[in-house]
Scaffold this motif. Structure first.
Motif, PDB file in Angstrom:
ATOM      1  N   LYS A 151      -5.161  -1.995   7.713  1.00  0.00           N
ATOM      2  CA  LYS A 151      -4.563  -3.106   8.733  1.00  0.00           C
ATOM      3  C   LYS A 151      -4.438  -4.351   8.053  1.00  0.00           C
ATOM      4  CE  LYS A 151      -7.164  -0.884  12.592  1.00  0.00           C
ATOM      5  NZ  LYS A 151      -8.674  -1.054  13.122  1.00  0.00           N
ATOM      6  N   LEU A 152      -3.660  -4.491   7.195  1.00  0.00           N
ATOM      7  CA  LEU A 152      -3.212  -5.733   6.501  1.00  0.00           C
ATOM      8  C   LEU A 152      -2.800  -7.041   7.262  1.00  0.00           C
ATOM      9  CD1 LEU A 152      -3.253  -7.316   3.825  1.00  0.00           C
ATOM     10  CD2 LEU A 152      -1.082  -6.315   3.336  1.00  0.00           C
ATOM     11  N   HIS A 153      -2.009  -6.529   8.036  1.00  0.00           N
ATOM     12  CA  HIS A 153      -1.254  -7.628   8.832  1.00  0.00           C
ATOM     13  C   HIS A 153      -2.036  -8.076  10.003  1.00  0.00           C
ATOM     14  CE1 HIS A 153       3.294  -7.205   7.959  1.00  0.00           C
ATOM     15  NE2 HIS A 153       2.633  -6.239   7.091  1.00  0.00           N
ATOM     16  N   GLU A 154      -2.882  -7.393  10.574  1.00  0.00           N
ATOM     17  CA  GLU A 154      -3.760  -7.667  11.593  1.00  0.00           C
ATOM     18  C   GLU A 154      -4.715  -8.668  11.072  1.00  0.00           C
ATOM     19  OE1 GLU A 154      -3.989  -4.027  13.987  1.00  0.00           O
ATOM     20  OE2 GLU A 154      -6.137  -4.943  14.231  1.00  0.00           O
ATOM     21  N   THR A 181       0.991  -5.263 -11.675  1.00  0.00           N
ATOM     22  CA  THR A 181       1.897  -5.576 -10.586  1.00  0.00           C
ATOM     23  C   THR A 181       1.243  -5.601  -9.384  1.00  0.00           C
ATOM     24  OG1 THR A 181       2.366  -3.120 -10.219  1.00  0.00           O
ATOM     25  CG2 THR A 181       3.749  -4.351 -11.984  1.00  0.00           C
ATOM     26  N   THR A 182       2.012  -6.258  -8.380  1.00  0.00           N
ATOM     27  CA  THR A 182       1.498  -6.471  -7.027  1.00  0.00           C
ATOM     28  C   THR A 182       2.509  -6.275  -6.004  1.00  0.00           C
ATOM     29  OG1 THR A 182      -0.217  -7.852  -5.618  1.00  0.00           O
ATOM     30  CG2 THR A 182       1.458  -8.850  -6.943  1.00  0.00           C
ATOM     31  N   GLU A 183       1.984  -5.748  -4.738  1.00  0.00           N
ATOM     32  CA  GLU A 183       2.842  -5.834  -3.615  1.00  0.00           C
ATOM     33  C   GLU A 183       2.307  -6.715  -2.468  1.00  0.00           C
ATOM     34  OE1 GLU A 183       3.898  -1.922  -2.748  1.00  0.00           O
ATOM     35  OE2 GLU A 183       4.943  -2.375  -0.965  1.00  0.00           O
ATOM     36  N   GLU A 190       5.848 -19.072  10.146  1.00  0.00           N
ATOM     37  CA  GLU A 190       7.025 -18.322  10.054  1.00  0.00           C
ATOM     38  C   GLU A 190       7.067 -16.783  10.206  1.00  0.00           C
ATOM     39  OE1 GLU A 190       9.089 -19.348   6.594  1.00  0.00           O
ATOM     40  OE2 GLU A 190       8.948 -21.799   6.987  1.00  0.00           O
ATOM     41  N   GLY A 191       5.962 -16.136  10.242  1.00  0.00           N
ATOM     42  CA  GLY A 191       5.560 -14.907  10.473  1.00  0.00           C
ATOM     43  C   GLY A 191       5.286 -14.120   9.075  1.00  0.00           C
ATOM     44  N   ALA A 192       5.679 -12.897   8.819  1.00  0.00           N
ATOM     45  CA  ALA A 192       5.235 -12.118   7.537  1.00  0.00           C
ATOM     46  C   ALA A 192       6.257 -11.877   6.825  1.00  0.00           C
ATOM     47  CB  ALA A 192       4.528 -10.853   8.133  1.00  0.00           C
ATOM     48  N   ASP A 193       6.421 -12.091   5.626  1.00  0.00           N
ATOM     49  CA  ASP A 193       7.256 -11.947   4.640  1.00  0.00           C
ATOM     50  C   ASP A 193       6.900 -11.039   3.397  1.00  0.00           C
ATOM     51  OD1 ASP A 193       9.471 -12.145   2.889  1.00  0.00           O
ATOM     52  OD2 ASP A 193       9.186 -14.229   2.391  1.00  0.00           O
ATOM     53  N   ALA A 194       7.393  -9.743   3.443  1.00  0.00           N
ATOM     54  CA  ALA A 194       6.913  -8.727   2.476  1.00  0.00           C
ATOM     55  C   ALA A 194       7.697  -8.747   1.213  1.00  0.00           C
ATOM     56  CB  ALA A 194       7.050  -7.458   3.195  1.00  0.00           C
ATOM     57  N   LEU A 195       7.174  -8.858   0.146  1.00  0.00           N
ATOM     58  CA  LEU A 195       7.930  -9.066  -1.281  1.00  0.00           C
ATOM     59  C   LEU A 195       7.793  -7.512  -1.831  1.00  0.00           C
ATOM     60  CD1 LEU A 195       6.865 -12.121  -2.933  1.00  0.00           C
ATOM     61  CD2 LEU A 195       8.272 -11.963  -1.415  1.00  0.00           C
TER      62      LEU A 195
END
Ligand code: C5P
Length: 221
Positions: A151-154, A181-183, A190-195
């Motif tokens: 539940k990363l986002h929460e 490496t990492t994600e 501004e919200g969530a910005d996934a790389l």
């Protein structure tokens, strides 16, 4: 070529694990290589910042031009950070700080008992370095990290709100630890910005760009 987006800024970074003694030969620690914090120190320096790296035990060399202070316990890390936090423009808390220390640690080596009786450890909570710096009146602009297993986002948005930090970098703990490496996902108002998955140095350079873009201008700029 890296533009000097952090020229003239003073940046404090914590990295690596902390190590909490049980006795003189045994410790409790977290799984952390320090690679992400060290990559950020390097990226911030490349961007022209004056970087102080407060590091728990790692096998990594200090990046070129970065001042490093070595610490072991969370309380040591806390004191090293509090000594200089007020003079900093940005604080990036990357360290995997042990949440608890052993309250009944022993000054001498705990011996194995012939009857197989195991020692019992009592824990007490360590100071939350990031939350404390984020609560300083006119303290540095703070960036937190969160390694979660689910539940990363929460969890990350909740942590960002609880610790009052403008930017929180989240990643899944199973994926990030010790890897090159990492994600990551950047959480802000501004919200969530996934790389996409990136080498840690490239991720660090992107985080530095994001910090520079959000940082309030100084009186001289
Ligand atoms: O609460 P949690 O440990 O998951 O929060 C993670 C973030 O808080 C990381 O940025 C970490 O460096 C920071 N932290 C801290 N001091 C602590 C615990 C966490 O600075 N005692």
């Amino acid at each position: 070529f890296q533009p000097k987006v952090l020229a003239g800024r003073r940046i404090l970074i914590t990295a690596g694990p902390t190590s909490e003694p049980i006795d003189p030969v045994r410790v409790i620690t977290n799984r952390s290589s320090g690679k992400m914090g060290y990559a950020l120190a390097r990226a911030a320096r490349e961007a022209g910042a004056d970087v102080l790296l407060v590091s728990g035990p790692t096998a990594l060399p200090a990046p070129y031009g970065v001042q490093r202070v070595n610490v072991e316990t969370a309380r040591d890390m806390h004191s090293a950070v509090m000594r200089s936090a007020a003079d900093m423009d940005v604080f990036i808390a990357v360290a995997a700080v042990a949440d608890w220390r052993v309250a009944n640690s022993s000054q001498t080596k705990i011996k194995k008992q012939a009857d197989g009786h195991a020692p019992s450890l009592q824990f007490e909570q360590n100071p939350d370095i990031l939350a404390e710096v984020a609560a300083m009146p006119s303290g540095p602009w703070c960036v937190g990290f969160a390694a979660e297993t689910e539940k990363l986002h929460e969890q990350a948005q909740a942590k960002r709100a609880r610790k009052h930090v403008p930017l929180l970098v989240g990643n899944l703990a199973q994926q990030a630890m010790h890897a090159d490496t990492t994600e990551i996902v950047l959480f802000s108002d501004e919200g969530a910005d996934a790389l996409p998955p990136l080498p840690k140095l490239d991720a660090a350079r992107e985080i530095v760009r994001q910090i520079a873009r959000r940082l309030p201008a100084t009186a001289t700029q």
